[in-house]
Design a protein around this motif. Structure first.
Motif, PDB file in Angstrom:
ATOM      1  N   LEU A 152     107.916  27.941  18.749  1.00 49.45           N
ATOM      2  CA  LEU A 152     107.561  28.057  20.076  1.00 49.45           C
ATOM      3  C   LEU A 152     108.885  29.857  20.509  1.00 49.45           C
ATOM      4  O   LEU A 152     107.550  30.462  20.940  1.00 49.45           O
ATOM      5  N   TYR A 153     109.346  30.438  19.340  1.00 47.89           N
ATOM      6  CA  TYR A 153     109.403  32.182  18.834  1.00 47.89           C
ATOM      7  C   TYR A 153     108.353  32.733  19.304  1.00 47.89           C
ATOM      8  O   TYR A 153     109.026  33.689  20.140  1.00 47.89           O
ATOM      9  N   SER A 154     107.084  32.564  18.126  1.00 45.85           N
ATOM     10  CA  SER A 154     105.930  33.450  18.346  1.00 45.85           C
ATOM     11  C   SER A 154     104.949  33.317  19.715  1.00 45.85           C
ATOM     12  O   SER A 154     105.119  34.062  20.398  1.00 45.85           O
ATOM     13  N   GLY A 155     105.316  32.011  20.280  1.00 46.22           N
ATOM     14  CA  GLY A 155     104.720  32.291  21.415  1.00 46.22           C
ATOM     15  C   GLY A 155     105.554  32.740  22.504  1.00 46.22           C
ATOM     16  O   GLY A 155     105.069  33.603  23.725  1.00 46.22           O
ATOM     17  N   LEU A 156     106.510  33.301  22.120  1.00 45.82           N
ATOM     18  CA  LEU A 156     107.489  33.525  23.808  1.00 45.82           C
ATOM     19  C   LEU A 156     107.174  34.726  23.514  1.00 45.82           C
ATOM     20  O   LEU A 156     107.063  35.910  24.456  1.00 45.82           O
ATOM     21  N   LEU A 157     107.446  35.491  21.922  1.00 50.36           N
ATOM     22  CA  LEU A 157     106.930  36.638  21.956  1.00 50.36           C
ATOM     23  C   LEU A 157     105.536  37.253  22.200  1.00 50.36           C
ATOM     24  O   LEU A 157     105.022  38.671  22.803  1.00 50.36           O
ATOM     25  N   LEU A 158     104.802  36.569  22.263  1.00 50.81           N
ATOM     26  CA  LEU A 158     103.261  37.056  22.459  1.00 50.81           C
ATOM     27  C   LEU A 158     102.987  36.666  23.960  1.00 50.81           C
ATOM     28  O   LEU A 158     102.334  37.709  24.575  1.00 50.81           O
ATOM     29  N   ILE A 159     103.659  35.465  24.736  1.00 50.65           N
ATOM     30  CA  ILE A 159     103.247  35.889  26.134  1.00 50.65           C
ATOM     31  C   ILE A 159     103.964  36.594  26.556  1.00 50.65           C
ATOM     32  O   ILE A 159     103.809  37.609  27.301  1.00 50.65           O
TER      33      ILE A 159
END
Length: 189
Positions: A152-159
């Motif tokens: 979830l954290y990585s996805g947020l950073l990618l977005i």
């Protein structure tokens, strides 16, 4: 040495405050739900070690073997004390601890070989030690929550375009978060 610790503590007040607050809250919860003293000590030792490892991994992208070795030694001593205190369950306690270490380390060892550099050897050892403390019964929950929070954290950073797809993130802070949530859910359930 004292001056270095004092300087570090002054620079990182928020991190220390969070560590103390979360650890104290968990201790209160463990006492409320009448955990045994050895289980409280085991969880507190793990928490202190994970806070230190998460901090170092977050800053330096490495997991110190010394801390893992100390945690393993302390767990071995606590395992012996648990075996003495609960002698009728000694074999079950030993199998749970060894199984947790094998499952935690084994799953991440597989990821280490499959990810080709995306997972470090320190992460493998960290999950083995975490499994050694948590036991076979709840290491799966810990792993699931750690991976979920990291994703979830990585996805947020990618977005937000803060990282690129192949960029590495430190995993130990997510193991800390997953372990805190696992300990919390264990005491409530």
């Amino acid at each position: 040495m004292r001056e270095e610790i004092r300087t570090w503590a002054g620079e990182h007040k928020r991190y220390l405050a969070a560590a103390v607050l979360v650890t104290a809250a968990l201790t209160g919860e463990f006492l409320l739900f009448r955990y045994g003293i050895l289980k409280i000590i085991r969880y507190e030792v793990l928490m202190i070690g994970l806070w230190a490892i998460a901090w170092i991994d977050g800053k330096e992208k490495r997991i110190p073997n010394r801390i893992l070795a100390v945690l393993t030694g302390i767990r071995a001593i606590l395992l012996l004390l648990e075996g003495i205190a609960y002698w009728e369950y000694a074999m079950t306690i030993l199998i749970s601890a060894a199984g947790g270490a094998l499952v935690g380390g084994g799953i991440f060892l597989l990821c280490y070989f499959l990810a080709r550099g995306g997972m470090g050897a320190g992460d493998v050892k960290l999950l083995a030690v975490t499994g050694f403390y948590m036991g076979l019964g709840i290491i799966f929950t810990d792993i699931f929550l750690s991976i979920l929070i990291a994703a979830l954290y990585s996805g947020l950073l990618l977005i937000r375009k803060k990282i690129k797809m192949k960029e590495e993130i430190s995993f130990a802070p997510f193991v800390l978060a997953g372990t805190v949530l696992t300990m919390r859910s264990e005491s409530v359930v």
